[in-house]
Design a protein around this motif. Structure first.
Motif, PDB file in Angstrom:
ATOM      1  N   CYS B 230      93.143  10.437  51.985  1.00 15.01           N
ATOM      2  CA  CYS B 230      93.699  11.711  52.415  1.00 15.01           C
ATOM      3  C   CYS B 230      93.971  12.543  51.173  1.00 15.01           C
ATOM      4  O   CYS B 230      93.704  12.112  50.055  1.00 15.01           O
ATOM      5  CB  CYS B 230      94.944  11.545  53.300  1.00 15.01           C
ATOM      6  SG  CYS B 230      96.491  11.398  52.417  1.00 15.01           S
ATOM      7  N   SER B 231      94.530  13.721  51.336  1.00 17.67           N
ATOM      8  CA  SER B 231      94.628  14.623  50.187  1.00 17.67           C
ATOM      9  C   SER B 231      95.855  14.353  49.312  1.00 17.67           C
ATOM     10  O   SER B 231      96.063  15.020  48.319  1.00 17.67           O
ATOM     11  CB  SER B 231      94.649  16.068  50.679  1.00 17.67           C
ATOM     12  OG  SER B 231      95.820  16.307  51.410  1.00 17.67           O
ATOM     13  N   ARG B 316      84.943  14.832  49.298  1.00 15.92           N
ATOM     14  CA  ARG B 316      85.374  13.467  49.003  1.00 15.92           C
ATOM     15  C   ARG B 316      84.651  12.877  47.794  1.00 15.92           C
ATOM     16  O   ARG B 316      84.824  11.702  47.478  1.00 15.92           O
ATOM     17  CB  ARG B 316      85.233  12.553  50.221  1.00 15.92           C
ATOM     18  CG  ARG B 316      83.817  12.251  50.648  1.00 15.92           C
ATOM     19  CD  ARG B 316      83.778  11.136  51.689  1.00 15.92           C
ATOM     20  NE  ARG B 316      82.609  11.208  52.526  1.00 15.92           N
ATOM     21  CZ  ARG B 316      81.446  10.625  52.234  1.00 15.92           C
ATOM     22  NH1 ARG B 316      81.305   9.959  51.115  1.00 15.92           N
ATOM     23  NH2 ARG B 316      80.427  10.729  53.071  1.00 15.92           N
ATOM     24  N   GLU B 533      90.636  16.198  52.703  1.00 14.74           N
ATOM     25  CA  GLU B 533      90.042  15.042  52.035  1.00 14.74           C
ATOM     26  C   GLU B 533      90.644  14.845  50.645  1.00 14.74           C
ATOM     27  O   GLU B 533      91.342  15.714  50.130  1.00 14.74           O
ATOM     28  CB  GLU B 533      88.529  15.222  51.897  1.00 14.74           C
ATOM     29  CG  GLU B 533      87.805  15.452  53.205  1.00 14.74           C
ATOM     30  CD  GLU B 533      87.419  14.169  53.927  1.00 14.74           C
ATOM     31  OE1 GLU B 533      87.438  13.102  53.284  1.00 14.74           O
ATOM     32  OE2 GLU B 533      87.127  14.240  55.120  1.00 14.74           O
ATOM     33  N   SER B 536      89.534  17.682  48.364  1.00 14.80           N
ATOM     34  CA  SER B 536      89.389  19.018  48.946  1.00 14.80           C
ATOM     35  C   SER B 536      89.859  20.061  47.951  1.00 14.80           C
ATOM     36  O   SER B 536      89.232  21.104  47.771  1.00 14.80           O
ATOM     37  CB  SER B 536      90.223  19.150  50.216  1.00 14.80           C
ATOM     38  OG  SER B 536      89.626  18.449  51.266  1.00 14.80           O
TER      39      SER B 536
END
Ligand code: SF4
Ligand code: SF4
Ligand code: FES
Lengths: 171, 903
Positions: B230-231, B316, B533, B536
């Motif tokens: 995840c980010s 990603r 992502e 990102s």
């Protein structure tokens, strides 16, 4: 001159001493049971593999010649998926045996391991596993360890109380 | 202040307890129940020391060091005979029931109980009675339970319940029978349950996925890594054995994840070992699929030499790979592989975070906030660790406030809890649907994104009267705005959290307005924007046009080659859009690590390294650039980092063969010169030739075993260890033995401290930063731009619910949403099925009930039909579709679509 004659005389005297050399290989060497030779993996009294894949032998090995991978059967009993000893590196120090908490790995009185091809000194589990308890008969790790791995149930081991009833508040 | 420990003077920060003080100056003192993130309860009695009245006092008294604060001029002794005996006895009691099954315990070799037993010197069981036993529970596919090993320190329940807010793990029974588990067998419900394996000082809770291919800590090759799922970009340790990734462990970073990870991050690693991996070069449409590298280069030569070559980047893939692609195709031909909408939202996030009017908040800062407002982002599911940080903010603020009036130090956990009771810090959650975070919230309100942004604008209007047109807000909105605005005004360091997942830029703009209004003198306001992502932010910072523009740049029969970097376009974009583009291109070169719908379309498929096989840099949502290092040697495979492949292609294209070996640091240097927004990126970690006194940093602990046997089945002569020329870390156990610089910590280990508790030796102080500062470089600076007073004034109209048009939004799931993590079997079974999720009222309007099928269409695009799921606590007029999980396709999120019942 004198020393030559003395040497020949001494050599001659040896003819009457007790022989220490033997006619190997026709005659086998007598080795003590704790002689540190070829390494084997033994089985417990129930015929199960003793090795639980704990990696202690591998980490104790000063030349790092043991590699294995632990895996589990459906009961949660650990055993090695593969077990490899590179005997071309092994120095037969016996540390692995000392480290083994289950008496699985043992050094036995056998040194006849010479090979023409060094690659043949790499032993895998089938080459190591023997159908015997080796030097320590009677010991079964899973009977004394707290785990239930299909050998005994919780609380059935030596020195264990029956499992706690967590709904009970009795002292 | 100065305290005397065993007659030596030490300088200690005030406000600490004695245990923390001893650990922070590098002394060894055993403990169990104290945890740096959870404070002290004094339950285990292991940390006893002697404290003396003054220097003349020879008798002293035994105290629990974790329960006593430091005082200036204090005299204490760790080495005192009575204290030592006491500690040894405590261990002896604890061990009377311990099952001694270390050989088959996964904690062994990294066990705090083993370490403490050795440290106190207890070595022989004198107790001649029987051992207590327990039966175990099934706790789901992630955590294994072996209750016999428990020493009753209560850390697990304190972590699971108090820290992480779970309620299905508890302590049962009484006296010496206490039991830590669930009421009955079943999957642990908290998405933070994996941390139990590191919190529990024994082997009661262990990582079940590691058990599948168990390896002791000493045998793992480990590298500092960064979570890909995840980010948030939590720091992890990736660990390898026999060419496979074996587990992910927490890597402490005081500014980011601290001591914990979420379950997606901890267990989502198994895609690396997946059957679905692309391991060889594939050239399609010719005989024989797999190819050698020479064949490939011959084949690629004409393709990359084409006049038109288009690069599609990836959120990603690492910065290095994205930049290498940009270098290959040229800036004008490089596009972000995401939708126009998402790219726009990311841009808005960057613009507001770079405006200088707000500060981009780190996870640590969120944790320390005294008021939090979440607008339009379901952080529980999209940024799990951020949700955990918000929970700490809420719980700890209450404690901190309560303790201000009485003399109780913050680390005195149970006293603080007792004092704060049900009090909570301020949290307002304005979201489309409910999440477990709502339970903590003072205000929880559910509405459509447009209405959420109106609510947020209303707050901004309250905070800065006159700046916004406030007269078209309803009374409800105005009252709510007043309540929230007032609470935020009271705060000293509030944080406003928002994100892109409600596909509405007004949400982000309104959140920014609030943050900017609050950011006045005397109040430090943070803002966090969650993205989708792990990179990102990095991709967005490159400032390239979105995928939709790539479409326009190719004419039919324009003889174009597309190079697609680590991106399943079908997940980010609607299928027809992707098909259109791909059909227009003559050749499609795809670099990826897993087979997916996009790789199926490739004419040339190149095996790309995952985070485990390569080096790279990712930028998290805070704007923090962080480096991950290779952990799986890939000498005898075709797998390479994408940037390596792209560099080879660039050499082909420019027809240069100079044999130059490219290192990632070179790419970053070029990046820094070409793009000023990446200033500082080269200082994330030093170059590949960095050494400490001529030594490289070993990835293997000094007890690594099996070096002369691992490969002996292939060849009895050991090969040279794999040489990693890209980083200062080596694939051996030789090298620098001290505490490495914080960006290069491959594992935590210290003499006598084999378990993860050894992290204390790598920190300035428990809970503080790593020695030499926490790793990562913030790319977003808070410099206030002169007269650039950004403030958004366009308040959107209220959302009007109609019966034929429904707002389509993605519904993420904390464990299930993650393209890569979805390949972990354990997570796969815990992720939700695909549903069309609507509110009860919407269901009524559509005349459907749970289980019925709904047809989803959007101006000509048929999305197919999905089973209905009715969710209470979500707003009307919206249809959610599960997103991010395996098998989901890109949709036009944020648009209004038609729903019809399928009969
Ligand atoms: S299960 Fe582990 S963490 Fe929980 S009380 Fe027992 S030893 Fe402590
Ligand atoms: S998925 Fe996100 S929150 Fe979870 S560990 Fe990874 S980066 Fe952290
Ligand atoms: S650590 Fe101090 S009593 Fe447990």
């Amino acid at each position: 001159m004198f020393s030559h004659i003395r040497t020949i005389w001494l050599t001659f005297l040896h003819l009457f001493r007790k022989k220490v050399t033997i006619e190997y290989p026709e005659e086998k060497v007598k080795l003590h049971p704790r002689w540190r030779g070829r390494i084997v993996l033994t089985k417990d009294p129930d015929g199960g593999e003793r090795c639980v894949g704990c990696y202690l032998c591998a980490v104790a090995c000063p030349v790092d010649c043991i590699a294995l991978q632990a895996t589990e059967d459906e009961n949660g009993r650990r055993y090695p998926e593969f077990f490899r000893i590179n005997f071309s590196r092994c120095i037969f120090c016996g540390y692995c045996e000392d480290a083994c908490p289950t008496y699985a790995i043992q050094l036995i009185p056998d040194f006849e391991m010479a090979e023409y091809n060094r690659q043949n000194l790499v032993f895998e589990k089938p080459d190591l596993l023997i159908d015997s308890q080796g030097k320590y008969p009677g010991y079964n790790f899973y009977k004394v360890a707290g785990m239930d791995a299909g050998v005994k149930q919780k609380g059935e081991g030596e020195n264990e109380e029956a499992p706690v009833d967590i709904h009970s508040l009795m002292p | 202040m100065v305290i005397h420990i065993d007659n030596k003077e030490y300088n200690i920060k005030s406000g600490k307890n004695l245990l923390e003080a001893c650990l922070s100056v590098g002394l060894d003192l055993p403990y169990f129940c104290w945890h740096p993130a959870m404070g002290s309860v004094g339950a285990c009695r292991q940390c006893a020391v002697k404290v003396y009245k003054d220097e003349n006092d020879t008798k002293g008294r035994l105290v629990m060091s974790c329960m006593e604060g430091v005082k200036d001029g204090l005299y204490l002794s760790i080495e005192d005979k009575t204290a030592k005996e006491f500690r040894e006895q405590v261990i002896e009691w604890l061990m009377t029931n311990h099952p001694h099954d270390c050989p088959v315990c996964d904690e062994g070799g990294a066990c705090h109980l083993q370490d403490m037993t050795v440290m106190t010197g207890h070595d022989y069981r004198r107790f001649k009675y029987k051992k207590r036993t327990y039966t175990n529970q099934y706790l789901g596919p992630l955590i294994h339970h072996e209750m016999n090993r428990c020493i009753q320190c209560y850390r697990c329940v304190r972590y699971y319940r108090d820290y992480a807010g779970g309620d299905d793990l508890n302590v049962f029974a009484a006296h010496n029978h206490v039991y830590f588990g669930r009421e009955k067998d079943g999957v642990l419900q908290s998405p933070f349950s994996g941390n139990l394996s590191e919190v529990c000082p024994t082997g009661v809770f262990t990582d079940k996925t590691l058990k599948e291919h168990y390896t002791r800590k000493w045998d793992l090759t480990m590298s500092p890594s960064v979570c890909n799922h995840c980010s948030v970009g939590c720091n992890t340790i990736a660990a390898e054995r026999y060419g496979e990734l074996r587990c992910i462990l927490n890597r402490y970073n005081g500014d980011v994840n601290g001591y914990f990870l979420c379950d997606r991050g901890r267990f989502g690693y198994e895609f690396v070992n997946s059957e679905n991996r692309i391991k060889r070069v594939i050239i399609r449409n010719r005989a024989g699929e797999a190819s050698t590298e020479e064949e490939l280069m011959q084949h690629l030569q004409p393709l990359v030499s084409m006049s038109k070559i288009i690069g599609i980047g990836s959120p990603r893939a690492s910065l290095e790979s994205n930049f290498a692609l940009m270098q290959l195709v040229g800036k004008q031909n490089f596009y972000q592989g995401i939708s126009e909408d998402e790219a726009h939202l990311n841009r808005v996030c960057i613009d507001v975070l770079q405006s200088g009017s707000v500060h981009s908040a780190s996870l640590k800062e969120i944790e320390q906030a005294d008021a939090v407002l979440v607008v339009g982002e379901d952080i529980w599911n999209t940024a799990p660790m951020m949700a955990l940080a918000v929970r700490q903010a809420v719980v700890k603020t209450a404690g901190a406030e309560a303790s201000q009036h009485v003399q109780i130090p913050v680390w005195l956990d149970s006293a603080i809890k007792e004092l704060a009771q049900e009090d909570k810090g301020f949290l307002a959650v304005l979201n489309v649907s409910a999440s477990p975070l709502d339970e903590l919230a003072t205000h929880a309100w559910h509405a459509t994104p447009d209405d959420l942004s109106r609510a947020a604008f209303a707050i901004a209007a309250y905070l800065q009267p006159g700046k916004l047109q406030a007269d078209n807000f309803s009374e409800e909105l105005t009252n709510q705005a007043k309540a929230i605005g007032e609470a935020l005004k009271q705060a000293k360091n509030p944080v406003i959290i928002t994100g892109v997942s409600s596909y509405n830029d007004n949400v982000i703009k309104a959140a920014f307005d609030i943050a900017a209004s609050l950011n006045t003198a005397g109040r430090k306001t943070g803002m966090a924007c969650v993205m989708t992502e792990c990179n990102s932010m990095g991709l967005a910072l490159m400032d390239a046009p979105a995928f939709n523009h790539a479409m326009d740049s190719v004419r039919p029969n324009g003889h174009a080659t597309a190079v697609i970097l680590e991106n399943d376009l079908y997940r980010h974009l609607t299928p027809n859009l992707v098909d259109n583009f791909l059909n227009k291109c003559d050749h499609i070169i795809v670099l990826d690590s897993l087979h997916n719908s996009t790789t199926e379309k490739a004419s040339v498929l190149l095996p790309a390294a995952t985070f485990a096989e390569g080096d790279g840099t990712l930028v998290n949502n805070e704007g923090r650039a962080q480096r991950f290092f290779q952990v799986i040697p890939n000498a005898d495979t075709q797998v390479k980092e994408s940037w390596q492949w792209l560099w080879k292609m660039q050499m082909l294209r420019s027809q240069k063969v100079n044999g130059h070996v490219l290192h990632p640091d070179e790419l970053l240097q070029k990046m820094e010169t070409d793009m000023p927004q990446f200033k500082g990126i080269t200082s994330v970690s030093p170059g590949h030739d960095y050494t400490i006194h001529g030594e490289r940093i070993p990835r293997e602990p000094h007890r690594y075993s099996g070096r002369t046997a691992i490969q002996a089945n292939k060849n009895v002569s050991e090969p040279k260890p794999f040489y990693d020329g890209d980083s200062p870390l080596s694939f051996t156990m030789e090298g620098f033995k001290g505490v490495p610089p914080s960006w290069a910590v491959p594992f935590f280990w210290a003499p006598g401290w084999n378990s993860v508790q050894s992290v204390a030796k790598y920190q300035d102080e428990p809970n503080g930063s790593l020695k030499g500062g926490n790793p990562g470089v913030r790319l977003l600076q808070d410099k206030k731009k002169e007269n650039a007073d950004l403030f958004f004034k366009d308040v959107p109209e209220q959302f009007v619910i109609t019966k034929d048009k429904w707002l389509l939004l993605p519904k993420f799931h904390v464990l299930g949403s993650g393209e890569l993590s979805g390949y972990t079997k354990a997570l796969e079974v815990l992720s939700p099925e695909l549903f069309a999720i609507i509110s009860p009222k919407s269901a009524e309007a559509l005349n459907v009930k749970e289980g019925d099928m709904l047809q989803l269409t959007d101006a000509g695009i048929a999305y197919g039909s999905l089973p209905v799921k009715v969710l209470d606590n979500m707003c009307d007029g919206v249809v959610f579709v599960n997103a991010g999980s395996r098998g989901t396709v890109g949709m036009n999120w944020g648009t209004r679509i038609n729903l019809a019942k399928v009969n």
